[in-house]
Write a protein that holds these residues in place. Structure first.
Motif, mmCIF file in Angstrom:
data_model
loop_
_atom_site.group_PDB
_atom_site.id
_atom_site.type_symbol
_atom_site.label_atom_id
_atom_site.label_comp_id
_atom_site.label_asym_id
_atom_site.label_seq_id
_atom_site.Cartn_x
_atom_site.Cartn_y
_atom_site.Cartn_z
ATOM 1 N N PHE A 1 -1.469 17.918 4.520
ATOM 2 C CA PHE A 1 -1.629 17.411 3.155
ATOM 3 C C PHE A 1 -1.052 15.997 3.035
ATOM 4 O O PHE A 1 -1.606 15.153 2.314
ATOM 5 C CB PHE A 1 -0.953 18.345 2.149
ATOM 6 N N ALA A 2 0.044 15.733 3.726
ATOM 7 C CA ALA A 2 0.607 14.382 3.722
ATOM 8 C C ALA A 2 -0.391 13.397 4.327
ATOM 9 O O ALA A 2 -0.579 12.285 3.822
ATOM 10 C CB ALA A 2 1.923 14.355 4.500
ATOM 11 N N GLY A 3 -1.047 13.814 5.412
ATOM 12 C CA GLY A 3 -2.056 12.956 6.018
ATOM 13 C C GLY A 3 -3.243 12.728 5.099
ATOM 14 O O GLY A 3 -3.804 11.631 5.036
ATOM 15 N N ALA A 4 -3.628 13.768 4.349
ATOM 16 C CA ALA A 4 -4.757 13.644 3.426
ATOM 17 C C ALA A 4 -4.465 12.665 2.305
ATOM 18 O O ALA A 4 -5.384 12.047 1.754
ATOM 19 C CB ALA A 4 -5.096 15.015 2.840
ATOM 20 N N LEU A 5 -3.192 12.494 1.953
ATOM 21 C CA LEU A 5 -2.813 11.598 0.871
ATOM 22 C C LEU A 5 -2.490 10.189 1.355
ATOM 23 O O LEU A 5 -1.957 9.386 0.594
ATOM 24 C CB LEU A 5 -1.615 12.179 0.118
ATOM 25 N N SER A 6 -2.829 9.879 2.595
ATOM 26 C CA SER A 6 -2.598 8.541 3.133
ATOM 27 C C SER A 6 -3.548 7.548 2.466
ATOM 28 O O SER A 6 -4.770 7.732 2.493
ATOM 29 C CB SER A 6 -2.811 8.543 4.650
ATOM 30 N N SER A 7 -3.011 6.498 1.875
ATOM 31 C CA SER A 7 -3.819 5.608 1.038
ATOM 32 C C SER A 7 -4.733 4.681 1.827
ATOM 33 O O SER A 7 -5.804 4.307 1.337
ATOM 34 C CB SER A 7 -2.904 4.766 0.147
ATOM 35 N N VAL A 8 -4.350 4.297 3.042
ATOM 36 C CA VAL A 8 -5.144 3.307 3.779
ATOM 37 C C VAL A 8 -6.548 3.812 4.121
ATOM 38 O O VAL A 8 -7.540 3.154 3.808
ATOM 39 C CB VAL A 8 -4.400 2.827 5.042
ATOM 40 N N PRO A 9 -6.696 4.993 4.763
ATOM 41 C CA PRO A 9 -8.058 5.464 5.042
ATOM 42 C C PRO A 9 -8.862 5.761 3.782
ATOM 43 O O PRO A 9 -10.075 5.547 3.754
ATOM 44 C CB PRO A 9 -7.845 6.724 5.882
ATOM 45 N N ILE A 10 -8.200 6.242 2.724
ATOM 46 C CA ILE A 10 -8.907 6.515 1.478
ATOM 47 C C ILE A 10 -9.445 5.212 0.892
ATOM 48 O O ILE A 10 -10.618 5.126 0.492
ATOM 49 C CB ILE A 10 -7.992 7.221 0.465
ATOM 50 N N THR A 11 -8.586 4.194 0.847
ATOM 51 C CA THR A 11 -9.023 2.899 0.320
ATOM 52 C C THR A 11 -10.134 2.309 1.170
ATOM 53 O O THR A 11 -11.108 1.753 0.649
ATOM 54 C CB THR A 11 -7.834 1.920 0.271
ATOM 55 N N ALA A 12 -10.005 2.435 2.490
ATOM 56 C CA ALA A 12 -11.014 1.883 3.395
ATOM 57 C C ALA A 12 -12.376 2.515 3.150
ATOM 58 O O ALA A 12 -13.402 1.817 3.064
ATOM 59 C CB ALA A 12 -10.589 2.090 4.846
ATOM 60 N N VAL A 13 -12.424 3.836 3.012
ATOM 61 C CA VAL A 13 -13.725 4.493 2.818
ATOM 62 C C VAL A 13 -14.293 4.172 1.440
ATOM 63 O O VAL A 13 -15.517 4.046 1.275
ATOM 64 C CB VAL A 13 -13.614 6.012 3.053
ATOM 65 N N ILE A 14 -13.430 4.009 0.438
ATOM 66 C CA ILE A 14 -13.912 3.615 -0.890
ATOM 67 C C ILE A 14 -14.547 2.232 -0.839
ATOM 68 O O ILE A 14 -15.629 1.994 -1.409
ATOM 69 C CB ILE A 14 -12.760 3.654 -1.914
ATOM 70 N N LEU A 15 -13.893 1.294 -0.149
ATOM 71 C CA LEU A 15 -14.449 -0.055 -0.023
ATOM 72 C C LEU A 15 -15.785 -0.033 0.705
ATOM 73 O O LEU A 15 -16.715 -0.771 0.356
ATOM 74 C CB LEU A 15 -13.452 -0.954 0.712
ATOM 75 N N LEU A 16 -15.901 0.808 1.720
ATOM 76 C CA LEU A 16 -17.178 0.925 2.440
ATOM 77 C C LEU A 16 -18.260 1.507 1.540
ATOM 78 O O LEU A 16 -19.423 1.081 1.585
ATOM 79 C CB LEU A 16 -16.998 1.804 3.675
ATOM 80 N N LEU B 1 -6.934 3.440 12.987
ATOM 81 C CA LEU B 1 -5.996 3.822 11.926
ATOM 82 C C LEU B 1 -5.139 5.023 12.317
ATOM 83 O O LEU B 1 -4.074 5.235 11.737
ATOM 84 C CB LEU B 1 -6.764 4.136 10.637
ATOM 85 N N ASN B 2 -5.592 5.792 13.281
ATOM 86 C CA ASN B 2 -4.823 6.959 13.721
ATOM 87 C C ASN B 2 -3.635 6.600 14.603
ATOM 88 O O ASN B 2 -2.865 7.497 14.971
ATOM 89 C CB ASN B 2 -5.740 7.934 14.463
ATOM 90 N N VAL B 3 -3.486 5.327 14.951
ATOM 91 C CA VAL B 3 -2.319 4.929 15.746
ATOM 92 C C VAL B 3 -1.353 4.087 14.916
ATOM 93 O O VAL B 3 -0.456 3.441 15.458
ATOM 94 C CB VAL B 3 -2.737 4.173 17.032
#
Length: 220
Positions: free
Chosen positions: A13-28, A126-128
């Motif tokens: 759940f902590a990983g799911a709430l990571s803002s960077v990948p969420i923001t990246a996919v929204i921008l895409l 992003l996974n590293v």
């Protein structure tokens, strides 16, 4: 097996709430490349999540076979990972004033220009990040003490991957189902994340870090 699922769910759940990948996919999804790049990003993100937890689970398997030694080594590893998350949280909080609260980094704004192959590679990369590595380490190492069969291990890793990827998968699937209808919601989400990403990330990392440290200490 279900105990193992319980161990990894808070980290997932902590990983799911990571803002960077969420923001990246929204921008895409708001970009001219929205037809293919978000899906490529999602595939890269899922593969990266699965690869990282699998790698740390395999690393945990080489911990000394003596039960006592294994517990102590695993406990030390979990304490180190938990303290690492707490340190990252503190550093993130202290650096919050170095950038405008409603502005995202220039490199992240450039995500919208990515083509599918680049988006796929970026998701893997992003996974590293330090936070992502620490979360994968906490999840993978915690599986060492649960005596799982190969099939059970695959199920737990799959559960971790699905939960962690859910926040990226949801907007991609929603856009595929109803293209063009989600733009307003995506833009509102982007603005909210840009304004609140620091405090959300810090709170989550502190909470998960403390939980992981506590879990590690119980193994001594």
């Amino acid at each position: 097996m279900w105990a193992a699922v319980g161990h990894i769910l808070p980290v997932a759940f902590a990983g799911a709430l990571s803002s960077v990948p969420i923001t990246a996919v929204i921008l895409l999804l708001l970009s001219p490349n929205r037809s293919r790049s978000p899906t490529a990003f999602l595939i890269g993100w899922v593969l990266g999540l699965a690869a990282m937890i699998t790698a740390f689970a395999a690393l945990a398997a080489v911990i000394p076979v003596s039960r006592r030694q294994a517990d102590e080594a695993l406990g030390a590893a979990l304490v180190a990972v938990g303290l690492g998350l707490i340190v990252v949280a503190v550093v993130t909080w202290r650096r919050r004033g170095l950038s405008d609260g409603d502005e995202m980094p220039r490199w992240l704004r450039a995500v919208g220009t990515m083509r599918p192959l680049t988006a796929f590679g970026f998701a893997l990369l992003l996974n590293v990040r330090p936070k992502a590595v620490l979360l994968a380490a906490a999840a993978g190492l915690s599986l060492r003490g649960d005596s799982l069969s190969t099939g059970e291990m695959a199920f737990v890793i799959g559960t971790y991957t699905v939960v962690s990827a859910s926040s990226v998968a949801t907007p991609v699937i929603a856009s595929l189902v109803a293209p063009g209808r989600t733009d307003k919601q995506l833009e509102r989400a982007r603005v909210w994340i840009a304004a609140n990403t620091t405090i959300v990330s810090v709170v989550i990392m502190l909470m998960i870090g403390v939980v992981i440290v506590g879990s590690g200490l119980t193994r001594f």
